[in-house]
Design a protein around this motif. Structure first.
Motif, PDB file in Angstrom:
ATOM      1  N   LYS A  49       0.830  -1.203   0.000  1.00  0.00           N
ATOM      2  CA  LYS A  49       0.000   0.000   0.000  1.00  0.00           C
ATOM      3  C   LYS A  49       0.868   1.259   0.000  1.00  0.00           C
ATOM      4  N   GLU A 139      -7.634  -6.582  -0.622  1.00  0.00           N
ATOM      5  CA  GLU A 139      -7.956  -8.001  -0.394  1.00  0.00           C
ATOM      6  C   GLU A 139      -8.631  -8.597  -1.630  1.00  0.00           C
ATOM      7  N   ARG A 234       5.653  -3.805   8.990  1.00  0.00           N
ATOM      8  CA  ARG A 234       4.643  -3.211   9.853  1.00  0.00           C
ATOM      9  C   ARG A 234       4.794  -3.737  11.276  1.00  0.00           C
ATOM     10  N   ARG A 235       4.914  -5.057  11.336  1.00  0.00           N
ATOM     11  CA  ARG A 235       5.029  -5.682  12.651  1.00  0.00           C
ATOM     12  C   ARG A 235       6.330  -5.262  13.331  1.00  0.00           C
ATOM     13  N   LEU A 238       5.948  -1.759  14.740  1.00  0.00           N
ATOM     14  CA  LEU A 238       5.084  -1.769  15.927  1.00  0.00           C
ATOM     15  C   LEU A 238       5.799  -2.392  17.113  1.00  0.00           C
ATOM     16  N   LEU A 261       3.370 -12.418  19.611  1.00  0.00           N
ATOM     17  CA  LEU A 261       1.949 -12.105  19.585  1.00  0.00           C
ATOM     18  C   LEU A 261       1.192 -13.084  20.462  1.00  0.00           C
ATOM     19  N   TRP A 263      -1.635 -14.588  20.178  1.00  0.00           N
ATOM     20  CA  TRP A 263      -2.189 -15.803  19.577  1.00  0.00           C
ATOM     21  C   TRP A 263      -1.094 -16.765  19.143  1.00  0.00           C
ATOM     22  N   ILE A 298      -9.162 -15.269  14.208  1.00  0.00           N
ATOM     23  CA  ILE A 298      -7.901 -15.708  13.628  1.00  0.00           C
ATOM     24  C   ILE A 298      -8.264 -16.687  12.506  1.00  0.00           C
TER      25      ILE A 298
ATOM     26  N   SER B 434      -5.362   0.086   7.002  1.00  0.00           N
ATOM     27  CA  SER B 434      -4.820  -1.238   7.286  1.00  0.00           C
ATOM     28  C   SER B 434      -5.873  -2.306   7.064  1.00  0.00           C
ATOM     29  N   SER B 435      -5.396  -3.481   6.744  1.00  0.00           N
ATOM     30  CA  SER B 435      -6.345  -4.557   6.471  1.00  0.00           C
ATOM     31  C   SER B 435      -6.830  -5.150   7.783  1.00  0.00           C
ATOM     32  N   PHE B 436      -7.963  -5.806   7.678  1.00  0.00           N
ATOM     33  CA  PHE B 436      -8.588  -6.375   8.867  1.00  0.00           C
ATOM     34  C   PHE B 436      -7.654  -7.337   9.584  1.00  0.00           C
ATOM     35  N   ASP B 437      -7.051  -8.236   8.834  1.00  0.00           N
ATOM     36  CA  ASP B 437      -6.203  -9.246   9.459  1.00  0.00           C
ATOM     37  C   ASP B 437      -4.986  -8.626  10.127  1.00  0.00           C
ATOM     38  N   ASP B 438      -4.395  -7.623   9.469  1.00  0.00           N
ATOM     39  CA  ASP B 438      -3.264  -6.934  10.089  1.00  0.00           C
ATOM     40  C   ASP B 438      -3.672  -6.350  11.429  1.00  0.00           C
ATOM     41  N   LEU B 439      -4.817  -5.693  11.432  1.00  0.00           N
ATOM     42  CA  LEU B 439      -5.266  -5.046  12.662  1.00  0.00           C
ATOM     43  C   LEU B 439      -5.526  -6.064  13.753  1.00  0.00           C
ATOM     44  N   ASN B 440      -6.168  -7.166  13.373  1.00  0.00           N
ATOM     45  CA  ASN B 440      -6.537  -8.158  14.367  1.00  0.00           C
ATOM     46  C   ASN B 440      -5.326  -8.962  14.835  1.00  0.00           C
ATOM     47  N   LEU B 441      -4.490  -9.352  13.893  1.00  0.00           N
ATOM     48  CA  LEU B 441      -3.396 -10.253  14.238  1.00  0.00           C
ATOM     49  C   LEU B 441      -2.207  -9.519  14.839  1.00  0.00           C
ATOM     50  N   ILE B 442      -1.909  -8.346  14.319  1.00  0.00           N
ATOM     51  CA  ILE B 442      -0.663  -7.687  14.733  1.00  0.00           C
ATOM     52  C   ILE B 442      -0.937  -6.450  15.586  1.00  0.00           C
ATOM     53  N   ASP B 443      -1.615  -5.476  14.996  1.00  0.00           N
ATOM     54  CA  ASP B 443      -1.838  -4.219  15.721  1.00  0.00           C
ATOM     55  C   ASP B 443      -2.592  -4.463  17.018  1.00  0.00           C
TER      56      ASP B 443
END
Lengths: 360, 554
Positions: A49, A139, A234-235, A238, A261, A263, A298, B434-443
């Protein structure tokens, strides 16, 4: 929200730091003033992006960063109201088809027709003649088959007014006609070194203090952070900020457990349990954990993949490793074919336990 | 309104031999005493019970018991409380039944029930009557169901000290709610006191629930012999043995209504010699979910005499033929949820993996009708071969320590939707790029750690989408309660956290805020929210927030 991820996000092509050849191509593309439909793909956190927006910035100027969000409603044939968000600037709009559920075909067609029928009139940049609007579809791999099929005709029909940019992680779910009508741009994950360079830059700008002055040691530490983030920029950013928030001076010797993380830790513990207690009672316990993960959105496929890699790390025997990988691929396919992922996740674990017991 | 006397006009035995006194009822005398006591308590006003619920299978004399008892008891209490004009009141019916009427104009259908209750409030003193609800409004319409519950709740909380007794007769049934409703398991799939009223109402101190069982053989037999005695002319020519074996058959189900119908049909066949003897019109006893799971996992004792394999075959056939075939996906889920309880999980992994594997295959082919039973058959087949791994004393040591559970799938989906909604609204209002999965999994994991260190806010940031919660299975059917499924961003089952405050703030300021992302730091309204939050009364008086605060969740 001034997270480092956002604050240090490159705004233009010249600010991009890695994948220089891709950057040059994009620059050439934006100079020509016209470009084909794009299909940008690559793992998450690679900078897809960011590169798209930098390119748009190059073409249209800083206006593309002025985003506004509209909620559009669409009434389906069964009279249900459907709400979805459209993020837009003067020159582009951005949609996420998973908002639209099963109606993505109708919604996208409708939306594109709408955009295409209003021709861009741009007085400021009239010498450049950008008569098209950019539509970014996020997506894109979650687009349904019929939406993709509908898209290929739309792409041709409105190509004077619209340029599509499809963004996705893998192109295996994209139908061939679309692949053939787009310019494929792959953005690979940055290398560990690329990431640690970015982190180093950020830490200089933020004026971070380290427990050591040895440059090499700091770089080694940042490499470690990058490694921990699975080469996801990104990760990495953060988690770097998380670390920096913990203490005034960053202890390079500290372990990085806080970066795991939640999970992932859950799955890691599960994999240990699977290895040590191979019996039917464990299957029941593992089911609790699967439901816990699924309940937190997840994706089942992510769970399966992460679990497989955790399990692989616990075994040396190649025959077991082969067996596990084979099982994972079988159940991965079943995840696509089936409806309820719990059957297949538990099926994988049950079969995997048998493989661990007897070898494959 | 039909009174007991009207039954004489019909020549159906079920009407002809309708009981007129409580002694004639086909019911366990203890149950009768229990109902009588409750009803007397309600009539005299000595107990606080305002709603009596009778639940049980079809044909277990629920409504008949109430009506007969009302006829016996109500006149006594009328006399006791009435000081004048006894004779006028005597004509009034002792019980009034609610009839759902589609054709009534002017009243919205969902309000009819409430109106019925309001109109019936005067049924006290000399007009005393028992209100019987057998017919329900269209409770499959969600709003009607909620109205129904509301009307009952109002009834329970009415100020009037004297109210006529309200009795709800409910036949508990399970059925299929169609494919579209598979996402949840509630009144659509199973009608019971829980699903009809919700747990909160059912636990109300003014509500009493008496559960009826299928009528025991002894009592059905008594009633039926009475009928046979009265019809002895017909039954005289039938040999005692034939009659007895037929009776054995029809009383088994414990449904007096069905038994009487069968007896009468049978008699008619006997009178007509051209017909075959002994054809039974018995209703199939539907198996409910828990029975079906039990039969699949433990096999059925009914066919014990046959060999193992045959017994299993018939057990499974029975489940397949009597369990609602549209609910097989639920049955498959339930088997997955329960297969491990066999022999307390003390059997080989190989067996378990084969079962789960077949369930998994079954799931991939769920669109084919023929493939629906793969998992079910496979489970029984493999469990038969399951040998205990470690011998534990005698063979009787497996005492089913673990109970059969209802699958968690629906619970998980509910939780999933909550998480999904929260992350989506975060994406919608705070971080669109940001994409949904990025937000949920990482952020979702890192942001709370960062923000809680960085800012001092009114609330702490929790994990985006809520904490990870282990999802456990229940032993009973899950019930949809009021408030669930409402389209609120903030659901009461969350701990309120700063993310949601940010989201609500952004959502309310959406219209006037001209977002400028170019210079995120200065113009981002979120950053300024520290001071604003405390001063902004308009925001804090948000009713939802107040509710949360008052519930002590904050």
């Amino acid at each position: 929200m001034s997270l480092w991820v956002d604050r240090y996000r490159p705004k233009s092509l010249s600010q991009l730091t890695y994948h220089d050849s891709i950057t040059q191509n994009l620059a050439a593309l934006s100079k020509s003033g016209d470009f084909p439909h794009l299909l940008v793909y690559g793992p998450s956190g690679a900078g897809k992006k960011t590169r798209i927006y930098s390119t748009l910035n190059e073409i249209f100027g800083a206006q593309v960063e002025k985003l506004k969000i509209d909620v559009k409603t669409f009434t389906t044939s069964s009279n249900r109201k459907l709400e979805f968000n459209v993020l837009s600037s003067n020159h582009h709009l951005e949609i996420t088809p998973s908002d639209m559920g099963n109606n993505d075909r109708v919604v996208i067609q409708d939306l594109l027709k709408d955009v295409a029928s209003t021709e861009q009139v741009d007085f400021q940049n009239s010498q450049k003649k950008h008569r098209f609007k950019i539509v970014i579809i996020n997506e894109a791999d979650s687009l349904s088959r019929d939406a993709q099929a509908a898209l290929r005709r739309t792409m041709e029909k409105y190509s004077t007014n619209i340029r599509l940019v499809l963004v996705c992680n893998t192109i295996s779910n994209i139908i061939a006609p679309i692949k053939s009508r787009t310019l494929l741009v792959r953005i690979p994950s940055p290398s560990v070194h690329d990431i640690s360079q970015v982190l180093l830059k950020v830490s200089k700008k933020e004026g971070l203090k380290y427990s050591t002055n040895n440059e090499d040691e700091i770089v080694r530490f940042l490499d470690n952070v990058a490694q921990h983030a699975n080469r996801n920029l990104r990760r990495a950013l953060l988690s770097f900020e998380t670390l920096a928030m913990q203490q005034e001076t960053i202890q390079t010797g500290n372990n990085l457990d806080i970066l795991n993380l939640d999970w992932e830790i859950i799955i890691k513990n599960m994999s240990r349990q699977i290895k040590t207690n191979r019996n039917v009672a464990t299957l029941a316990k593992v089911r609790v954990i699967f439901y816990e993960l699924l309940a937190h959105c997840i994706p089942a496929r992510t769970i399966l993949k992460t679990l497989l890699f955790e399990l692989l790390g616990l075994f040396d025997d190649t025959s077991i490793i082969e067996g596990l990988v084979e099982l994972a691929s079988v159940f991965d396919e079943r995840l696509s074919l089936g409806l309820k992922s719990i059957f297949h996740l538990e099926g994988f674990v049950a079969k995997a336990m048998v493989v661990m017991e007897h070898g494959s | 309104m039909p009174k007991s006397g009207d039954h004489a006009t019909s020549n159906q035995w079920i009407d002809q031999y309708h009981p007129n006194t409580s002694r004639e009822l086909s019911i366990n005398p203890q149950k009768l005493t229990q109902v009588r006591k409750s009803l007397e308590g309600m009539l005299s006003g000595t107990t606080q019970t305002r709603l009596l619920i009778l639940t049980g299978p079809a044909g277990s004399s629920k409504s008949t018991t109430v009506k007969v008892l009302a006829d016996e008891l109500v006149p006594k209490y009328r006399n006791a409380s009435g000081t004048y004009g006894l004779s006028i009141a005597q004509d009034e019916n002792c019980w009034i039944e609610y009839l759902d009427n589609n054709s009534v104009m002017g009243t919205h259908q969902s309000d009819q029930f409430e109106e019925f209750l309001n109109d019936s409030k005067y049924k006290v003193g000399n007009n005393l009557g028992v209100l019987v609800i057998e017919d329900l409004p269209n409770i499959f319409h969600e709003q009607t169901l909620l109205n129904f519950r509301n009307a009952i709740r109002q009834w329970l909380h009415t100020e009037d000290t004297r109210l006529p007794p309200l009795v709800l007769c409910l036949t508990e049934i399970e059925y299929n709610g169609g494919e579209a409703k598979q996402y949840s398991y509630n009144v659509e799939n199973s009608l019971s006191a829980d699903t009809l009223l919700g747990k909160a109402l059912l636990g109300h101190p003014c509500v009493e629930n008496i559960k009826f069982n299928a009528i025991a053989n002894k009592f059905i037999r008594k009633t039926i012999s009475e009928v046979i005695r009265k019809e002895r002319e017909v039954f005289r020519m039938i040999p005692q043995g034939t009659l007895n074996s037929f009776l054995d058959d029809i009383v088994k189900i414990g449904d007096i209504r069905s038994a009487l119908f069968n007896l009468q049909m049978w008699k008619q066949e006997l009178l007509d010699p051209s017909k075959m003897l002994g054809l039974s019109y018995q209703r199939e006893n539907q198996v409910n979910l828990f029975h079906a799971i039990g039969k699949v996992i433990y096999s059925s004792s009914e066919f014990e005499k046959l060999g193992d394999e045959e017994s299993d075959y018939y057990s499974i056939e029975k489940v397949l033929s009597t369990f609602n075939s549209n609910n097989f996906s639920l049955l498959n889920l339930s088997i997955l949820e329960n297969y491990h309880i066999y022999k307390d999980s003390n059997y080989s992994l190989q067996v378990a993996s084969n079962i789960v594997n077949d369930l998994s295959i079954g799931d991939t082919m769920s669109t084919f009708e023929a493939a629906r039973d793969i998992g079910i058959r496979s489970t029984r087949n493999h469990l038969r071969k399951a040998q205990p791994l470690t011998p534990t004393g005698g063979s009787k040591s497996y005492t089913q320590k673990q109970k059969i559970k209802f699958p968690r799938q629906f619970k998980m989906i509910r939780q999933y939707n909550k998480t999904y909604k929260q992350v989506r609204s975060y994406q919608r209002y705070i971080d669109q790029r940001s994409s949904f999965d990025d937000l949920n999994l990482i952020d979702g994991y890192y942001l709370p750690i960062i923000y809680n260190k960085k800012y001092k806010k009114r609330y702490t940031y929790n994990r985006l989408g809520g904490r990870f919660l282990e999802v456990y299975a229940d032993e009973s059917l899950p019930v949809v309660e009021e408030g669930e499924g409402e389209e609120n961003v903030v659901s009461t089952s969350y701990d309120l956290d700063q993310f949601q405050v940010d989201i609500m703030k952004k959502a309310s300021g959406e219209n006037d805020a001209d977002e400028d992302y170019e210079d995120g730091e200065l113009s981002d309204p979120i950053d300024e929210s520290d001071e604003e939050l405390d001063s902004d009364d308009g925001f804090l008086s948000d009713p939802e927030l107040d509710v949360l605060i008052s519930q002590g969740r904050v």
